[in-house]
Design a protein around this motif. Structure first.
Motif, PDB file in Angstrom:
ATOM      1  N   LYS A  30       0.829  -1.205   0.000  1.00  0.00           N
ATOM      2  CA  LYS A  30       0.000   0.000   0.000  1.00  0.00           C
ATOM      3  C   LYS A  30       0.868   1.261   0.000  1.00  0.00           C
ATOM      4  O   LYS A  30       1.983   1.274   0.508  1.00  0.00           O
ATOM      5  N   VAL A  31       0.334   2.307  -0.587  1.00  0.00           N
ATOM      6  CA  VAL A  31       1.054   3.574  -0.679  1.00  0.00           C
ATOM      7  C   VAL A  31       0.952   4.316   0.643  1.00  0.00           C
ATOM      8  O   VAL A  31      -0.124   4.445   1.226  1.00  0.00           O
ATOM      9  N   ARG A  32       2.067   4.803   1.113  1.00  0.00           N
ATOM     10  CA  ARG A  32       2.076   5.607   2.330  1.00  0.00           C
ATOM     11  C   ARG A  32       2.397   7.044   1.939  1.00  0.00           C
ATOM     12  O   ARG A  32       3.435   7.328   1.352  1.00  0.00           O
ATOM     13  N   LEU A  33       1.491   7.945   2.266  1.00  0.00           N
ATOM     14  CA  LEU A  33       1.661   9.347   1.907  1.00  0.00           C
ATOM     15  C   LEU A  33       2.115  10.139   3.120  1.00  0.00           C
ATOM     16  O   LEU A  33       1.583   9.990   4.215  1.00  0.00           O
ATOM     17  N   LYS A  34       3.091  10.985   2.902  1.00  0.00           N
ATOM     18  CA  LYS A  34       3.603  11.827   3.975  1.00  0.00           C
ATOM     19  C   LYS A  34       2.846  13.146   3.993  1.00  0.00           C
ATOM     20  O   LYS A  34       2.012  13.429   3.140  1.00  0.00           O
ATOM     21  N   GLU A  35       3.170  13.977   4.950  1.00  0.00           N
ATOM     22  CA  GLU A  35       2.552  15.303   5.066  1.00  0.00           C
ATOM     23  C   GLU A  35       2.902  16.153   3.846  1.00  0.00           C
ATOM     24  O   GLU A  35       4.049  16.169   3.411  1.00  0.00           O
ATOM     25  N   GLU A  36       1.928  16.830   3.273  1.00  0.00           N
ATOM     26  CA  GLU A  36       2.065  17.734   2.115  1.00  0.00           C
ATOM     27  C   GLU A  36       2.672  17.029   0.900  1.00  0.00           C
ATOM     28  O   GLU A  36       3.559  17.553   0.238  1.00  0.00           O
ATOM     29  N   THR A  37       2.166  15.853   0.583  1.00  0.00           N
ATOM     30  CA  THR A  37       2.609  15.116  -0.595  1.00  0.00           C
ATOM     31  C   THR A  37       1.996  15.732  -1.843  1.00  0.00           C
ATOM     32  O   THR A  37       0.828  16.095  -1.866  1.00  0.00           O
ATOM     33  N   HIS A  38       2.795  15.854  -2.897  1.00  0.00           N
ATOM     34  CA  HIS A  38       2.322  16.362  -4.185  1.00  0.00           C
ATOM     35  C   HIS A  38       2.082  15.172  -5.111  1.00  0.00           C
ATOM     36  O   HIS A  38       2.986  14.367  -5.339  1.00  0.00           O
ATOM     37  N   HIS A  61      -8.501  12.456  -0.306  1.00  0.00           N
ATOM     38  CA  HIS A  61      -8.608  13.326   0.876  1.00  0.00           C
ATOM     39  C   HIS A  61      -9.390  12.639   1.998  1.00  0.00           C
ATOM     40  O   HIS A  61      -9.141  12.901   3.172  1.00  0.00           O
ATOM     41  N   THR A  62     -10.319  11.746   1.639  1.00  0.00           N
ATOM     42  CA  THR A  62     -11.061  11.010   2.651  1.00  0.00           C
ATOM     43  C   THR A  62     -10.177   9.965   3.333  1.00  0.00           C
ATOM     44  O   THR A  62     -10.236   9.793   4.546  1.00  0.00           O
ATOM     45  N   ARG A  63      -9.335   9.299   2.550  1.00  0.00           N
ATOM     46  CA  ARG A  63      -8.473   8.264   3.114  1.00  0.00           C
ATOM     47  C   ARG A  63      -7.294   8.827   3.896  1.00  0.00           C
ATOM     48  O   ARG A  63      -6.790   8.193   4.814  1.00  0.00           O
ATOM     49  N   TYR A  64      -6.825   9.997   3.515  1.00  0.00           N
ATOM     50  CA  TYR A  64      -5.685  10.640   4.185  1.00  0.00           C
ATOM     51  C   TYR A  64      -6.083  12.044   4.629  1.00  0.00           C
ATOM     52  O   TYR A  64      -5.625  13.033   4.071  1.00  0.00           O
ATOM     53  N   PRO A  65      -6.913  12.166   5.657  1.00  0.00           N
ATOM     54  CA  PRO A  65      -7.432  13.492   6.032  1.00  0.00           C
ATOM     55  C   PRO A  65      -6.387  14.431   6.634  1.00  0.00           C
ATOM     56  O   PRO A  65      -6.521  15.646   6.526  1.00  0.00           O
ATOM     57  N   ASP A  66      -5.347  13.900   7.220  1.00  0.00           N
ATOM     58  CA  ASP A  66      -4.354  14.752   7.894  1.00  0.00           C
ATOM     59  C   ASP A  66      -3.104  14.979   7.060  1.00  0.00           C
ATOM     60  O   ASP A  66      -2.123  15.513   7.564  1.00  0.00           O
ATOM     61  N   SER A  67      -3.109  14.613   5.784  1.00  0.00           N
ATOM     62  CA  SER A  67      -1.891  14.666   4.983  1.00  0.00           C
ATOM     63  C   SER A  67      -1.700  15.956   4.199  1.00  0.00           C
ATOM     64  O   SER A  67      -0.631  16.192   3.669  1.00  0.00           O
ATOM     65  N   LEU A  69      -2.800  16.974   1.116  1.00  0.00           N
ATOM     66  CA  LEU A  69      -2.358  16.553  -0.206  1.00  0.00           C
ATOM     67  C   LEU A  69      -2.528  17.660  -1.236  1.00  0.00           C
ATOM     68  O   LEU A  69      -3.462  18.454  -1.174  1.00  0.00           O
ATOM     69  N   PHE A  70      -1.604  17.710  -2.190  1.00  0.00           N
ATOM     70  CA  PHE A  70      -1.698  18.608  -3.340  1.00  0.00           C
ATOM     71  C   PHE A  70      -1.827  17.724  -4.581  1.00  0.00           C
ATOM     72  O   PHE A  70      -0.925  16.969  -4.903  1.00  0.00           O
TER      73      PHE A  70
END
Length: 95
Positions: A30-38, A61-67, A69-70
């Motif tokens: 699974k993909v792990r997204l960090k804070e402010e990922t583009h 945005h629903t799956r990663y609400p605190d990230s 994302l851009f």
């Protein structure tokens, strides 16, 4: 005796294959997204039609609400300057 249309069979096969592929993913895949990922989407007309509907961006945005994302959609249908074959136009030629 009921016969299913070819389209119905194709949809069922697509859904079954999709469920099998999604079920086979482990946690390490699974993909792990960090804070402010583009995230940039590059592609053809399928991606450009995604601009009309916000389902993909909403799901991320629903799956990663605190990230924070851009997301940029840079997809382009790739029409040539003169020939634009679209169903809504009377003629596919630009001139």
């Amino acid at each position: 005796m009921h016969y299913f249309s070819l389209r119905t069979v194709q949809v069922w096969i697509f859904l079954c294959c999709g469920l099998l592929l999604l079920n086979g993913c482990s946690d390490k895949d699974k993909v792990r997204l960090k804070e402010e990922t583009h995230i940039v989407l590059l592609g053809n007309n399928l991606g450009s039609r995604m601009m009309n509907y916000g389902h993909f961006e909403t799901e991320l945005h629903t799956r990663y609400p605190d990230s924070s994302l851009f997301i940029r959609n840079m997809s382009d249908p790739g029409n040539t300057p003169v020939f634009r074959p679209h169903a809504a136009r009377d003629t596919p030629w630009a001139f």
